[in-house]
Design a protein around this motif. Structure first.
Motif, mmCIF file in Angstrom:
data_model
loop_
_atom_site.group_PDB
_atom_site.id
_atom_site.type_symbol
_atom_site.label_atom_id
_atom_site.label_comp_id
_atom_site.label_asym_id
_atom_site.label_seq_id
_atom_site.Cartn_x
_atom_site.Cartn_y
_atom_site.Cartn_z
ATOM 1 N N ASP A 1 0.816 -1.223 0.000
ATOM 2 C CA ASP A 1 0.000 0.000 0.000
ATOM 3 C C ASP A 1 0.845 1.267 0.000
ATOM 4 O O ASP A 1 0.445 2.297 0.560
ATOM 5 C CB ASP A 1 -0.954 0.013 1.207
ATOM 6 N N ASN A 45 1.273 3.313 -2.243
ATOM 7 C CA ASN A 45 0.553 4.386 -2.928
ATOM 8 C C ASN A 45 -0.328 5.191 -1.973
ATOM 9 O O ASN A 45 -0.754 6.301 -2.299
ATOM 10 C CB ASN A 45 -0.303 3.811 -4.051
ATOM 11 N N LYS A 72 2.363 8.199 2.829
ATOM 12 C CA LYS A 72 3.384 9.233 2.609
ATOM 13 C C LYS A 72 4.730 8.856 3.238
ATOM 14 O O LYS A 72 5.778 9.060 2.611
ATOM 15 C CB LYS A 72 2.894 10.573 3.160
ATOM 16 N N GLN A 121 6.397 6.315 1.041
ATOM 17 C CA GLN A 121 6.795 6.941 -0.208
ATOM 18 C C GLN A 121 8.094 7.722 -0.036
ATOM 19 O O GLN A 121 9.002 7.647 -0.870
ATOM 20 C CB GLN A 121 5.685 7.871 -0.700
ATOM 21 N N ALA A 139 -1.565 -0.332 -8.333
ATOM 22 C CA ALA A 139 -1.316 0.970 -7.723
ATOM 23 C C ALA A 139 0.071 1.006 -7.084
ATOM 24 O O ALA A 139 0.790 2.009 -7.188
ATOM 25 C CB ALA A 139 -2.390 1.270 -6.678
ATOM 26 N N GLU A 140 0.452 -0.090 -6.422
ATOM 27 C CA GLU A 140 1.805 -0.186 -5.871
ATOM 28 C C GLU A 140 2.835 -0.125 -6.994
ATOM 29 O O GLU A 140 3.830 0.610 -6.910
ATOM 30 C CB GLU A 140 1.958 -1.495 -5.091
ATOM 31 N N ARG A 141 2.594 -0.914 -8.027
ATOM 32 C CA ARG A 141 3.496 -0.961 -9.171
ATOM 33 C C ARG A 141 3.678 0.420 -9.786
ATOM 34 O O ARG A 141 4.806 0.845 -10.069
ATOM 35 C CB ARG A 141 2.930 -1.928 -10.220
ATOM 36 N N ASP A 142 2.578 1.133 -9.992
ATOM 37 C CA ASP A 142 2.642 2.405 -10.697
ATOM 38 C C ASP A 142 3.386 3.473 -9.898
ATOM 39 O O ASP A 142 4.116 4.291 -10.475
ATOM 40 C CB ASP A 142 1.230 2.892 -11.045
ATOM 41 N N PHE A 143 3.221 3.476 -8.578
ATOM 42 C CA PHE A 143 3.973 4.444 -7.786
ATOM 43 C C PHE A 143 5.471 4.166 -7.904
ATOM 44 O O PHE A 143 6.276 5.087 -8.069
ATOM 45 C CB PHE A 143 3.567 4.422 -6.315
ATOM 46 N N CYS A 172 8.839 6.231 -9.441
ATOM 47 C CA CYS A 172 10.085 6.474 -8.697
ATOM 48 C C CYS A 172 11.319 6.056 -9.481
ATOM 49 O O CYS A 172 12.447 6.397 -9.096
ATOM 50 C CB CYS A 172 10.077 5.694 -7.379
#
Length: 264
Positions: A195, A197, A200, A203, A229-233, A237
């Motif tokens: 999680d 994504n 903060k 991240q 969603a995890e992959r895309d964040f 990066c």
């Protein structure tokens, strides 16, 4: 990087160059058997499989815990050596062409250049190039003897193997270990990934680690990816290597097939 001479190049080393170690011969055979599952690691941008991690399992696919629970101080060295041989043998029989990542136990390695002999022998016996082997260790494993771990990594790299630190962020060595040795691959712990994504703090931590690794020339691998969603964040990066159920679960004695939907 300066060009290596033939004398110093990892490819120049052969089995006959390695010192012998009698510890294997002095120990009894294991009184239990085990096998492996293989989980793909993908390069998302290239849409290819980068490597397969060899994950210990029981002979009928039982959990890793059911096997590791039988490892003791008395059989640890034999088990570690057997893992290397079986992982290479299994990869060769399956026809794996990519890297194979093998976990090792630092406290089962007495003399790196001697203890690596069985891996060289297995690679030769099963016609699996040693240049396609990655040795990885959990960040928190045996860090109380960090110089020993760093020496192992240094020797393995000298002999042409790639190195990786697994579960980075889960142990207590962290950046101190990274300051003393820079592996080829750093695997972010799945608890940092879960999680991300939505978190903060996660991240900020992961973004910082990725930036450090970029400056040090270390490839970052995110393990435990379960959602897009995890992959895309992580993609945003700059992470390119992924491992997790979103792409493929570990396949027992088989090559896992990537879920086509994971690429979209």
């Amino acid at each position: 990087m300066p060009e290596k001479t033939a004398q110093n190049s990892p490819q120049a080393h052969t089995n006959s160059d390695l010192p012998s170690c009698n510890r294997c011969q002095d120990l009894d055979e294991l009184d239990f058997d085990f096998s492996f599952a293989y989980q793909p690691i993908v390069n998302f941008f290239a849409r290819t499989v980068f490597a397969h991690e060899a994950l210990v399992r029981g002979v009928n696919g039982e959990s890793a815990a059911s096997v590791l629970g039988k490892v003791t101080d008395a059989n640890r060295y034999r088990f570690d050596q057997s893992c290397r041989i079986k992982a290479v043998e299994g990869a060769a029989k399956l026809g794996i062409q990519e890297f194979v990542s093998i976990n090792f136990m630092p406290n089962a390695v007495y003399q790196p250049e001697a203890c690596i002999r069985s891996t060289f022998d297995a690679a030769q016996r099963y016609n699996f190039s040693k240049d396609r082997i990655i040795f990885e260790v959990v960040e928190g494993e045996d860090v109380s003897d960090r110089p020993h771990l760093i020496n192992i990594f240094t020797e393995y790299r000298r002999f042409g193997f790639k190195t990786a630190i697994d579960d980075f962020g889960a142990g207590y060595a962290g950046l101190n270990l990274l300051a003393e040795f820079q592996p080829d691959v750093l695997k972010l712990d799945m608890d940092l990934i879960r999680d991300i994504n939505l978190s903060k703090p996660k991240q900020a931590i992961v973004t910082g680690v990725v930036q450090i690794c970029r400056e040090l020339g270390i490839e970052v691998l995110a393990e435990g990816i379960e959602t897009k969603a995890e992959r895309d964040f992580l993609l945003a990066c700059g992470v390119t290597l992924f491992q997790g159920y979103l792409f493929c679960k570990p396949a027992f004695q088989a090559i896992g097939q990537i879920n086509p939907d994971a690429w979209s």
